[in-house]
Scaffold this active site. Structure first.
Site, short mmCIF file in Angstrom:
data_model
loop_
_atom_site.label_atom_id
_atom_site.label_comp_id
_atom_site.label_asym_id
_atom_site.label_seq_id
_atom_site.Cartn_x
_atom_site.Cartn_y
_atom_site.Cartn_z
N ARG A 190 25.31 -56.04 -55.31
CA ARG A 190 23.91 -55.83 -54.92
C ARG A 190 23.04 -57.02 -55.35
O ARG A 190 22.11 -57.41 -54.64
CB ARG A 190 23.38 -54.53 -55.53
N ARG B 9 24.14 -43.21 -60.59
CA ARG B 9 24.35 -43.43 -59.17
C ARG B 9 25.68 -44.15 -58.96
O ARG B 9 26.01 -45.04 -59.73
CB ARG B 9 23.21 -44.30 -58.61
N ARG C 19 21.21 -46.77 -66.38
CA ARG C 19 20.25 -45.94 -65.63
C ARG C 19 20.85 -44.57 -65.32
O ARG C 19 22.02 -44.44 -65.02
CB ARG C 19 19.90 -46.65 -64.31
N ARG D 266 13.60 -55.81 -47.15
CA ARG D 266 14.64 -56.49 -47.94
C ARG D 266 15.18 -57.71 -47.21
O ARG D 266 16.05 -58.39 -47.75
CB ARG D 266 15.79 -55.52 -48.19
N LYS E 144 11.23 -51.30 -60.03
CA LYS E 144 10.33 -50.99 -58.90
C LYS E 144 10.06 -49.49 -58.79
O LYS E 144 8.93 -49.07 -58.62
CB LYS E 144 10.94 -51.44 -57.56
P1 AMP Z 1 17.74 -48.82 -53.71
O1 AMP Z 1 17.63 -47.39 -54.12
O2 AMP Z 1 16.43 -49.42 -53.28
O3 AMP Z 1 18.47 -49.67 -54.70
O4 AMP Z 1 18.66 -48.82 -52.37
C1 AMP Z 1 19.98 -48.36 -52.39
C2 AMP Z 1 20.76 -48.90 -51.20
O5 AMP Z 1 20.16 -48.45 -49.97
C3 AMP Z 1 20.79 -50.41 -51.07
O6 AMP Z 1 21.81 -50.99 -51.87
C4 AMP Z 1 21.08 -50.58 -49.58
O7 AMP Z 1 22.44 -50.30 -49.28
C5 AMP Z 1 20.23 -49.47 -48.97
N1 AMP Z 1 18.86 -49.90 -48.65
C6 AMP Z 1 17.70 -49.45 -49.20
N2 AMP Z 1 16.63 -50.05 -48.66
C7 AMP Z 1 17.12 -50.92 -47.75
C8 AMP Z 1 16.52 -51.87 -46.86
N3 AMP Z 1 15.17 -52.05 -46.82
N4 AMP Z 1 17.33 -52.61 -46.07
C9 AMP Z 1 18.66 -52.45 -46.08
N5 AMP Z 1 19.31 -51.58 -46.90
C10 AMP Z 1 18.54 -50.83 -47.73
#
Ligand code: AMP
Length: 212
Positions: free
Chosen positions: A167, A156, A123, A88, A13
């Site tokens: 996740r 990360r 990554r 989400r 994404k």
């Molecule tokens: P990402 O970089 O999109 O993988 O997001 C990293 C982490 O941020 C996720 O594993 C969640 O802990 C948190 N996070 C990001 N976006 C959301 C969302 N829309 N709702 C809840 N938690 C989020």
């Protein structure tokens, strides 16, 4: 162009959002990036979110909805935006709708869990500008150095294998039901994403009806 890039963590994404941002001239808005910046800066929202992000769990909806409403109200989002990582949960999608924020396209980037595990463990992310690379699939010109800004590339913390598995579990339980929700609204387009970055990108542009 108000669109959502929907998909599992590691589906690509963020990579595709960056390409779309360049092509369409509307901002890619990544809630993960917003949260990581808030955590780094020690902002209040970052302190509230940190334990959830570290554990690979979802940050509570109230916090996320507040963050996204504030971000989308900024002038650069007037002509559109590309959401990466939001919504989400169905509750988050309902909150967008309740706030009068209409969405034109939801692109569902489909990859298998095995592919996600492979992609996330390889990554690497730039500590300065958050550009993403993959040690095999999309390597930087010089090892450990960001092509875009020269920053340091790191893994990360939440890309550690056990956190990736949690996740993925969260994705299947809490986020995947959103697919049906947007499908019923006639917004969902599925993009099969077991492919190279340019091929996936070509499929996305074709689905949106824009030239590359
Ligand atoms: P990402 O970089 O999109 O993988 O997001 C990293 C982490 O941020 C996720 O594993 C969640 O802990 C948190 N996070 C990001 N976006 C959301 C969302 N829309 N709702 C809840 N938690 C989020």
């Amino acid at each position: 162009m108000r669109m959502i890039l929907f998909g599992a963590p590691g589906s690509g994404k963020g990579t595709q959002a960056a390409l779309l941002e360049k092509r369409l001239g509307v901002p890619a808005v990544s809630t993960g990036n917003i949260l990581r910046a808030a955590i780094r800066e020690g902002a209040e929202v970052g302190r509230k979110a940190k334990s959830f992000v570290d554990a690979g769990r979802l940050v509570p909806d109230e916090i996320m909805v507040e963050i996204i409403k504030t971000r989308l109200a900024r002038p650069d989002c007037e002509k559109g935006f590309i959401l990466d990582g939001f919504p989400r949960t169905v509750a988050q999608a309902e909150a967008l709708e309740a706030a009068g924020i209409a969405i034109d396209h939801v692109l569902d980037i489909e990859v298998s869990d095995e592919e996600v595990e492979r992609r996330l463990t390889g990554r690497r992310v730039c500590q300065s500008c958050e550009a993403t690379f993959h040690i095999h699939g999309n390597p930087p010109g010089a090892e450990g150095v960001c092509d875009a800004c020269g920053g340091e590339l790191v893994r990360r913390d939440d890309d550690a294998p056990e956190t990736v598995r949690s996740r993925l579990r969260v994705f299947h339980e809490a986020t995947e039901p959103l697919k049906g929700w947007y499908e019923r609204k006639g917004k969902l387009v599925t993009i099969v994403a077991h492919d190279t970055i340019p091929n996936i990108s070509a499929r996305i542009f074709a689905a949106l009806g824009v030239r590359e």
